[in-house]
Design an enzyme around this catalytic site. Structure first.
Site, PDB file in Angstrom:
ATOM      1  CG  ASN A   9     -54.835  16.237 -44.541  1.00  0.00           C
ATOM      2  OD1 ASN A   9     -55.647  15.321 -44.437  1.00  0.00           O
ATOM      3  ND2 ASN A   9     -54.548  17.061 -43.534  1.00  0.00           N
ATOM      4  CD1 TRP A  10     -57.709  14.370 -50.569  1.00  0.00           C
ATOM      5  CD2 TRP A  10     -59.045  12.572 -50.676  1.00  0.00           C
ATOM      6  NE1 TRP A  10     -57.603  13.839 -51.833  1.00  0.00           N
ATOM      7  CE2 TRP A  10     -58.414  12.736 -51.932  1.00  0.00           C
ATOM      8  CE3 TRP A  10     -59.921  11.498 -50.501  1.00  0.00           C
ATOM      9  CZ2 TRP A  10     -58.638  11.864 -53.002  1.00  0.00           C
ATOM     10  CZ3 TRP A  10     -60.147  10.644 -51.573  1.00  0.00           C
ATOM     11  CH2 TRP A  10     -59.516  10.825 -52.815  1.00  0.00           C
ATOM     12  CE  LYS A  11     -56.935  19.749 -43.594  1.00  0.00           C
ATOM     13  NZ  LYS A  11     -56.884  21.092 -43.039  1.00  0.00           N
ATOM     14  CG  HIS A  94     -53.228  17.905 -39.410  1.00  0.00           C
ATOM     15  ND1 HIS A  94     -54.146  18.837 -38.988  1.00  0.00           N
ATOM     16  CD2 HIS A  94     -52.870  18.254 -40.671  1.00  0.00           C
ATOM     17  CE1 HIS A  94     -54.339  19.716 -39.972  1.00  0.00           C
ATOM     18  NE2 HIS A  94     -53.583  19.382 -41.000  1.00  0.00           N
ATOM     19  CD  GLU A  96     -57.461  20.301 -39.603  1.00  0.00           C
ATOM     20  OE1 GLU A  96     -57.702  19.171 -40.056  1.00  0.00           O
ATOM     21  OE2 GLU A  96     -57.308  21.295 -40.332  1.00  0.00           O
ATOM     22  CD  GLU A 166     -49.912  21.124 -42.378  1.00  0.00           C
ATOM     23  OE1 GLU A 166     -50.264  21.219 -43.559  1.00  0.00           O
ATOM     24  OE2 GLU A 166     -50.598  20.585 -41.501  1.00  0.00           O
ATOM     25  N   GLY A 172     -56.194  26.372 -43.818  1.00  0.00           N
ATOM     26  CA  GLY A 172     -57.598  26.567 -44.157  1.00  0.00           C
ATOM     27  C   GLY A 172     -58.063  28.004 -44.075  1.00  0.00           C
ATOM     28  CB  SER A 212     -53.521  28.759 -47.414  1.00  0.00           C
ATOM     29  OG  SER A 212     -54.510  28.752 -46.396  1.00  0.00           O
ATOM     30  N   GLY A 233     -54.230  20.794 -48.073  1.00  0.00           N
ATOM     31  CA  GLY A 233     -55.559  20.426 -47.593  1.00  0.00           C
ATOM     32  C   GLY A 233     -56.628  20.743 -48.632  1.00  0.00           C
ATOM     33  N   GLY A 234     -57.225  21.919 -48.511  1.00  0.00           N
ATOM     34  CA  GLY A 234     -58.353  22.303 -49.371  1.00  0.00           C
ATOM     35  C   GLY A 234     -58.109  22.064 -50.857  1.00  0.00           C
TER      36      GLY A 234
HETATM   37  P1  PGA Z   1     -55.020  23.791 -46.154  1.00  0.00           P
HETATM   38  O1  PGA Z   1     -54.709  22.605 -45.126  1.00  0.00           O
HETATM   39  O2  PGA Z   1     -54.172  23.534 -47.390  1.00  0.00           O
HETATM   40  O3  PGA Z   1     -56.485  23.683 -46.442  1.00  0.00           O
HETATM   41  O4  PGA Z   1     -54.638  25.066 -45.491  1.00  0.00           O
HETATM   42  C1  PGA Z   1     -53.409  22.124 -44.954  1.00  0.00           C
HETATM   43  C2  PGA Z   1     -53.391  21.025 -43.934  1.00  0.00           C
HETATM   44  O5  PGA Z   1     -54.167  21.091 -42.969  1.00  0.00           O
HETATM   45  O6  PGA Z   1     -52.612  20.074 -44.043  1.00  0.00           O
END
Ligand code: PGA
Length: 249
Positions: A9-11, A94, A96, A166, A172, A212, A233-234
Site C-alpha cells: 500500500n503505497w498510500k 483503511h 486512515e 490492521e 506506521g 509495520s 505500507g512503509g
Molecule cells: P505500515 O502500514 O506497514 O507502514 O505500518 C500498513 C498499512 O497502513 O496498510
C-alpha cells in the site's frame, strides 16, 4: 490451500526512483514466487504500473473508490472507472480513511458491494485502536466491522474477498503485533466469516495482517495458520518489499 498475498500500500507516496522502475523491479524479483504480490498505488500511477508489470504475475490495485457509479462527487473515482483500468484489487476501509475521511462501516459495506459488482476484489481493512485494545474489545469490534462490511455480500463473492486485520496502533509506528496477537485476531475473523457464511467460505477467504510488516518479521507473521499474508505500507516503498513477498517458500 490458500495462496498467500502480500499487498503493498503505497498510500500517497511514490517510491524513490519512480513508480514504473520500482514496479518493474518488484515484478522481476517476485516472478514465480510462492506468494502473490500486489501493488496498490495512487490512482494516477495505475496505468503506467499496469503497463510495467504486464508480462509478470504482480497484481495491481487501487487504495479507495466511491460506492456510487457516477454523479456529483467531486474528486471521487468509481468502481467502474477502476475496473476499466484493469486493476484487480481495491483497498476498502483503511484506517486512515476511517480516521481522516470519515469512512464508516456502512460506507465500507456499500463499497464492498459495488466493488464486487464490477469484478474488483476488495481488500477490506478492519482493526482496533490502542484504547480499544486496552479496553479488551478488539475481538468484539473486529467482528462487528466484518459483519457490517459483508451485509448483502453473496457466498460466492465473500469467498473471493480479502480481509486485512490492521491494528491501528501498529500502522506506521514500527510497533508490530506479535505473531500470536495477529493469529488470535485473524482466527477470530475466520470464525465470524464461518458464522456469517459457512466453513468453506471461511477457509477460502484470505486474511492478511498489516501494521509495520517488514522483511525481518514477515516470515514469522505469515507462518501463523490464519495469517494469509500481509498488507504492507512503509516497507512496500523499499526494495525489501520483494524480500517480504519471497519470504514464504
Ligand atoms: P505500515 O502500514 O506497514 O507502514 O505500518 C500498513 C498499512 O497502513 O496498510
Amino acid at each position: 490451500m490458500r495462496r498467500k498475498l502480500v499487498a503493498g500500500n503505497w498510500k500517497m507516496n511514490i517510491p524513490s526512483g519512480g513508480a514504473v522502475s520500482f514496479a518493474a523491479d518488484v515484478a522481476r524479483r517476485t516472478n514465480g514466487a510462492a506468494s502473490e504480490a500486489a501493488l496498490c498505488v495512487p490512482f494516477t500511477e495505475i496505468p503506467s504500473v499496469l503497463q510495467a508489470v504486464k508480462d509478470f504475475e504482480v497484481s495491481v490495485g487501487a487504495q479507495n473508490m466511491h460506492f456510487e457509479d457516477s454523479g456529483a462527487f467531486t474528486g471521487e473515482i468509481s468502481a467502474a472507472m477502476l475496473a476499466e483500468t484493469g486493476v484487480k484489487y481495491v483497498i476498502i476501509g483503511h484506517s486512515e480513511r476511517r480516521q481522516f475521511f470519515a469512512e464508516t462501516d456502512e460506507n465500507v459495506n456499500k463499497k464492498v458491494l459495488k466493488s464486487f459488482s464490477h469484478k474488483l476484489t476488495p481488500i477490506i481493512c478492519v482493526g482496533e485502536n490502542l484504547t480499544q485494545r486496552e479496553q479488551g474489545v478488539t475481538a468484539d469490534l473486529v467482528r462487528l466491522q466484518v459483519k457490517i462490511a459483508f451485509q448483502g455480500v453473496s457466498v460466492g463473492d465473500a469467498a473471493k474477498a480479502v480481509i486485512a486485520y490492521e491494528p491501528v496502533w501498529a500502522i506506521g509506528t514500527g510497533k508490530t503485533a506479535t505473531s500470536a496477537q495477529a493469529q488470535e485476531v485473524c482466527k477470530a475473523i475466520r470464525q465470524v466469516v464461518s458464522e456469517i457464511y459457512d466453513k468453506a467460505v471461511s477457509e477460502s477467504i484470505r486474511i492478511l495482517y498489516g501494521g509495520s510488516v517488514n522483511a525481518g518479521n514477515a516470515a514469522e507473521l505469515f507462518s501463523m495458520p490464519d495469517v494469509d499474508g500481509g498488507l504492507v505500507g512503509g516497507a512496500s516503498l523499499k526494495a525489501e518489499f520483494a524480500d517480504i513477498v519471497n519470504c514464504v517458500k
